[in-house]
Enzyme design. Structure first.
Site, PDB file in Angstrom:
ATOM      1  N   ASN A   9       1.080   3.518  -2.824  1.00  7.13           N
ATOM      2  CA  ASN A   9      -0.218   3.530  -2.121  1.00  7.13           C
ATOM      3  C   ASN A   9      -0.031   3.688  -0.605  1.00  7.13           C
ATOM      4  O   ASN A   9      -0.488   2.874   0.187  1.00  7.13           O
ATOM      5  CB  ASN A   9      -1.051   2.290  -2.472  1.00  7.13           C
ATOM      6  CG  ASN A   9      -0.369   0.972  -2.114  1.00  7.13           C
ATOM      7  OD1 ASN A   9       0.838   0.920  -1.921  1.00  7.13           O
ATOM      8  ND2 ASN A   9      -1.143  -0.091  -2.022  1.00  7.13           N
ATOM      9  N   ASP A  35       5.988  -8.271  -4.578  1.00  2.82           N
ATOM     10  CA  ASP A  35       4.762  -7.609  -4.116  1.00  2.82           C
ATOM     11  C   ASP A  35       4.686  -7.693  -2.582  1.00  2.82           C
ATOM     12  O   ASP A  35       3.597  -7.893  -2.013  1.00  2.82           O
ATOM     13  CB  ASP A  35       3.516  -8.192  -4.779  1.00  2.82           C
ATOM     14  CG  ASP A  35       2.316  -7.248  -4.696  1.00  2.82           C
ATOM     15  OD1 ASP A  35       2.453  -6.148  -4.117  1.00  2.82           O
ATOM     16  OD2 ASP A  35       1.245  -7.620  -5.207  1.00  2.82           O
ATOM     17  N   LEU A  68       6.432  -0.456   1.106  1.00  2.20           N
ATOM     18  CA  LEU A  68       7.148  -0.162   2.363  1.00  2.20           C
ATOM     19  C   LEU A  68       6.252   0.521   3.388  1.00  2.20           C
ATOM     20  O   LEU A  68       6.639   0.697   4.533  1.00  2.20           O
ATOM     21  CB  LEU A  68       8.399   0.690   2.086  1.00  2.20           C
ATOM     22  CG  LEU A  68       9.530  -0.007   1.329  1.00  2.20           C
ATOM     23  CD1 LEU A  68      10.688   0.966   1.089  1.00  2.20           C
ATOM     24  CD2 LEU A  68      10.030  -1.242   2.063  1.00  2.20           C
ATOM     25  N   ARG A  69       5.065   0.977   2.968  1.00  2.00           N
ATOM     26  CA  ARG A  69       4.020   1.497   3.880  1.00  2.00           C
ATOM     27  C   ARG A  69       4.353   2.814   4.555  1.00  2.00           C
ATOM     28  O   ARG A  69       3.662   3.196   5.509  1.00  2.00           O
ATOM     29  CB  ARG A  69       3.681   0.472   4.976  1.00  2.00           C
ATOM     30  CG  ARG A  69       3.332  -0.914   4.480  1.00  2.00           C
ATOM     31  CD  ARG A  69       2.103  -0.879   3.617  1.00  2.00           C
ATOM     32  NE  ARG A  69       1.567  -2.230   3.402  1.00  2.00           N
ATOM     33  CZ  ARG A  69       0.849  -2.555   2.332  1.00  2.00           C
ATOM     34  NH1 ARG A  69       0.579  -1.651   1.396  1.00  2.00           N
ATOM     35  NH2 ARG A  69       0.377  -3.763   2.198  1.00  2.00           N
ATOM     36  N   ASP A  99      -0.544   1.178  -8.404  1.00  4.88           N
ATOM     37  CA  ASP A  99      -0.610  -0.195  -7.896  1.00  4.88           C
ATOM     38  C   ASP A  99      -1.426  -0.324  -6.615  1.00  4.88           C
ATOM     39  O   ASP A  99      -1.320   0.481  -5.691  1.00  4.88           O
ATOM     40  CB  ASP A  99       0.781  -0.758  -7.645  1.00  4.88           C
ATOM     41  CG  ASP A  99       0.678  -2.205  -7.192  1.00  4.88           C
ATOM     42  OD1 ASP A  99       0.234  -3.032  -7.989  1.00  4.88           O
ATOM     43  OD2 ASP A  99       0.972  -2.472  -6.019  1.00  4.88           O
ATOM     44  N   HIS A 140       1.020  -6.436   6.366  1.00  7.27           N
ATOM     45  CA  HIS A 140      -0.163  -6.026   7.122  1.00  7.27           C
ATOM     46  C   HIS A 140       0.022  -6.504   8.556  1.00  7.27           C
ATOM     47  O   HIS A 140       0.777  -7.444   8.804  1.00  7.27           O
ATOM     48  CB  HIS A 140      -1.437  -6.650   6.519  1.00  7.27           C
ATOM     49  CG  HIS A 140      -1.788  -6.140   5.155  1.00  7.27           C
ATOM     50  ND1 HIS A 140      -2.158  -4.823   4.921  1.00  7.27           N
ATOM     51  CD2 HIS A 140      -1.813  -6.747   3.953  1.00  7.27           C
ATOM     52  CE1 HIS A 140      -2.401  -4.669   3.635  1.00  7.27           C
ATOM     53  NE2 HIS A 140      -2.189  -5.816   3.021  1.00  7.27           N
ATOM     54  N   HIS A 163       2.827  -8.247 -11.239  1.00  7.92           N
ATOM     55  CA  HIS A 163       2.311  -9.493 -10.636  1.00  7.92           C
ATOM     56  C   HIS A 163       1.369 -10.325 -11.515  1.00  7.92           C
ATOM     57  O   HIS A 163       0.180 -10.468 -11.212  1.00  7.92           O
ATOM     58  CB  HIS A 163       1.648  -9.214  -9.285  1.00  7.92           C
ATOM     59  CG  HIS A 163       0.787  -7.981  -9.186  1.00  7.92           C
ATOM     60  ND1 HIS A 163      -0.273  -7.760 -10.019  1.00  7.92           N
ATOM     61  CD2 HIS A 163       0.819  -6.927  -8.338  1.00  7.92           C
ATOM     62  CE1 HIS A 163      -0.850  -6.617  -9.684  1.00  7.92           C
ATOM     63  NE2 HIS A 163      -0.202  -6.084  -8.670  1.00  7.92           N
ATOM     64  N   HIS A 198      -1.035  -2.336 -12.602  1.00  7.45           N
ATOM     65  CA  HIS A 198      -1.765  -3.321 -11.802  1.00  7.45           C
ATOM     66  C   HIS A 198      -3.022  -3.639 -12.607  1.00  7.45           C
ATOM     67  O   HIS A 198      -3.938  -2.821 -12.668  1.00  7.45           O
ATOM     68  CB  HIS A 198      -2.077  -2.681 -10.440  1.00  7.45           C
ATOM     69  CG  HIS A 198      -3.061  -3.425  -9.608  1.00  7.45           C
ATOM     70  ND1 HIS A 198      -2.713  -4.059  -8.446  1.00  7.45           N
ATOM     71  CD2 HIS A 198      -4.389  -3.616  -9.754  1.00  7.45           C
ATOM     72  CE1 HIS A 198      -3.786  -4.620  -7.908  1.00  7.45           C
ATOM     73  NE2 HIS A 198      -4.824  -4.356  -8.673  1.00  7.45           N
TER      74      HIS A 198
HETATM   75  O1  DOR Z   1      -2.079  -8.080  -2.369  1.00  8.91           O
HETATM   76  C1  DOR Z   1      -1.890  -6.902  -2.616  1.00  8.91           C
HETATM   77  N1  DOR Z   1      -1.513  -6.028  -1.672  1.00  8.91           N
HETATM   78  N2  DOR Z   1      -2.071  -6.476  -3.877  1.00  8.91           N
HETATM   79  C2  DOR Z   1      -2.047  -5.192  -4.198  1.00  8.91           C
HETATM   80  O2  DOR Z   1      -2.224  -4.886  -5.336  1.00  8.91           O
HETATM   81  C3  DOR Z   1      -1.811  -4.177  -3.176  1.00  8.91           C
HETATM   82  C4  DOR Z   1      -1.103  -4.710  -2.025  1.00  8.91           C
HETATM   83  C5  DOR Z   1      -1.163  -3.839  -0.816  1.00  8.91           C
HETATM   84  O3  DOR Z   1      -0.869  -2.649  -0.914  1.00  8.91           O
HETATM   85  O4  DOR Z   1      -1.448  -4.358   0.268  1.00  8.91           O
HETATM   86 ZN    ZN Z   2      -0.684  -4.631  -7.476  1.00  9.64          ZN
END
Ligand code: DOR
Ligand code: ZN
Length: 429
Positions: free
Chosen positions: A100, A310, A69-70, A157, A314, A237, A184
């Site tokens: 993350n 997943d 969700l960033r 992850d 971006h 994944h 992961h």
């Molecule tokens: O494609 C991915 N994006 N794989 C990951 O493990 C992390 C994720 C991300 O946080 O962008």
């Molecule tokens: Zn991952």
């Protein structure tokens, strides 16, 4: 507070948690399922909001156990509100969100921030905390404090936990505390700067590849660690035929392993990378036809338990350069339709089986109060038309992000309405 009532009338209800697969009505009171029944509208519900759902299917809202969700820190990509609107549009009523972020979710304060903000969002949000402090792979996070704050699982992850001893300690501690550990699986030494699957396509493009063994070896390691101590592990994944075989073998031996994959891994291959478009780049990467077929078979026979997305938003700027772009694709709004198209309509699994893999079982793996329309459960309902076709338009996504590899694809199966604790959060009927 005044009583609020809703009846979803005449839908074909599919609820594997109570073996329901029949036309009926869902009676909802004050945000909670009151009961299900067949037949006419019951007396006493005349003043309820009536949702006429003839011709549609209804299921417990989907549960996506792998979402980014960033928020906090990368809210230019997505935030808790936009991510949960995307979830609602995909029929997803519960998401498990990965840690993350910036800061990473390694303190009770960050867990609380997410839970507080999500209380006003359009889906239920369950935070995952990190396995290691700062996701640095050096020192374990304070699992008691994180769990007390509301974290349901732990994962680093986006990165592997390179130190196997640390991972095993995490598995042992978390088993005792009732926390899920999600891995992961990736060996960064093998990855060695690779950005797409290593094979004929990476060679043709002249870009560094990510060998399957980077995933397979850590999947095998996690299984060995879980087997040695009798602990549980959830594999995120899954993308390779090798990982599938390790998991198949482990399950046959009684190791407590569960696994997820995402629709792109059984619908797409690395051939798409020939477009040199970063919207087809994610980690793990799209693999080859033999992997795709192995994943499909594992979804069919249950070796891979559940489907997650997943969802990894971006910005368009970040995704502009094929080689420099970060990994990740969005998935919340297309997952159900993608699964209908590639799994249910071709007869690989039943619709009932899909609801199990997208709702009942993910809720069970993450120990969430979701994935069921039993009386007393939160009234989280998805209504969908299994036959409606639509074409994925990135500009029409509710997510802040546009990075979908499903762009331009026509999918068959469409979410029409989503109800979250009795509240309509999405409706395009
Ligand atoms: O494609 C991915 N994006 N794989 C990951 O493990 C992390 C994720 C991300 O946080 O962008
Ligand atoms: Zn991952």
């Amino acid at each position: 507070m005044a009583t609020t009532q809703m009846v979803i009338q005449g839908a074909h209800i599919v609820d594997p948690s109570q073996h329901w697969d029949d036309v009926g009505n869902i009676y909802i009171e004050n945000g909670v399922v009151h009961h299900l029944s067949c037949g006419e509208l019951e007396a006493g519900w005349e003043n309820a909001q009536i949702v006429k759902a003839q011709g549609l299917y209804a299921a417990p809202g989907f549960v996506d156990i792998h979402v980014h969700l960033r928020d906090p820190g990368f809210t230019y990509k997505e935030d808790i509100f936009t991510g949960s609107r995307a979830a609602a549009a995909g029929g997803v009523t519960s998401v498990v969100c990965m840690p993350n972020t910036k800061p990473v979710v390694d303190t009770p304060e960050v867990v609380s921030y997410i839970i507080d903000k999500a209380s006003k969002a359009d889906c239920h949000v369950y935070p995952v905390a990190t396995i290691t402090k700062g996701m640095k792979g050096e020192e374990l996070s304070d699992f008691d404090a994180l769990k007390a704050a509301g974290a349901v699982a732990v994962s680093d992850d986006g990165r592997p936990v390179a130190n196997a001893r640390l991972m095993q300690q995490a598995m042992e501690l978390c088993m005792d505390k009732g926390i899920v550990v999600a891995s992961h699986c990736e060996d960064l030494n093998i990855i060695h700067g690779g950005i797409i699957h290593k094979g004929a396509v990476s060679q043709k493009l002249g870009v560094p590849g990510m060998d399957r063994s980077s995933e397979d070896s850590v999947t095998a390691r996690e299984i060995a660690l879980a087997a040695a101590t009798g602990t549980k592990i959830h594999i995120c994944h899954v993308s390779t035929k090798g990982s599938v075989e390790w998991i198949r073998d482990a399950k046959a031996r009684g190791v407590k392993v569960t696994a997820e994959t995402a629709p792109h891994y059984f619908m797409m291959t690395d051939q798409l990378l020939l477009k040199e478009d970063a919207d087809y780049r994610m980690n793990p990467p799209l693999r080859e036809e033999a992997d795709r077929m192995a994943i499909l078979e594992a979804v069919r026979d249950g070796v891979i338990d559940v489907i997650a997305t997943d969802h990894a938003p971006h910005s368009p700027e970040e995704k502009a350069d094929f080689r420099k772009a970060p990994n990740g694709i969005v998935g919340l709004e297309t997952s159900f339709a993608a699964c209908m198209t590639s799994l249910v309509h071709p007869g690989i699994i039943s619709l009932y089986g899909l609801v199990e893999r997208m709702s009942t079982l993910p809720a069970k793996i993450m120990q969430l109060p979701a994935g069921t329309l039993k009386p007393g459960a939160a009234a989280d309902v998805v209504l969908f038309d299994p036959q409606e076709s639509w074409t994925v338009d990135p500009q029409a996504l509710r997510s802040k992000a546009r990075n979908t590899p499903f762009k331009g694809m026509t999918l068959k199966g469409r979410v029409k309405m989503t109800v979250l604790s009795g509240r309509t959060v999405f409706d395009i009927r």
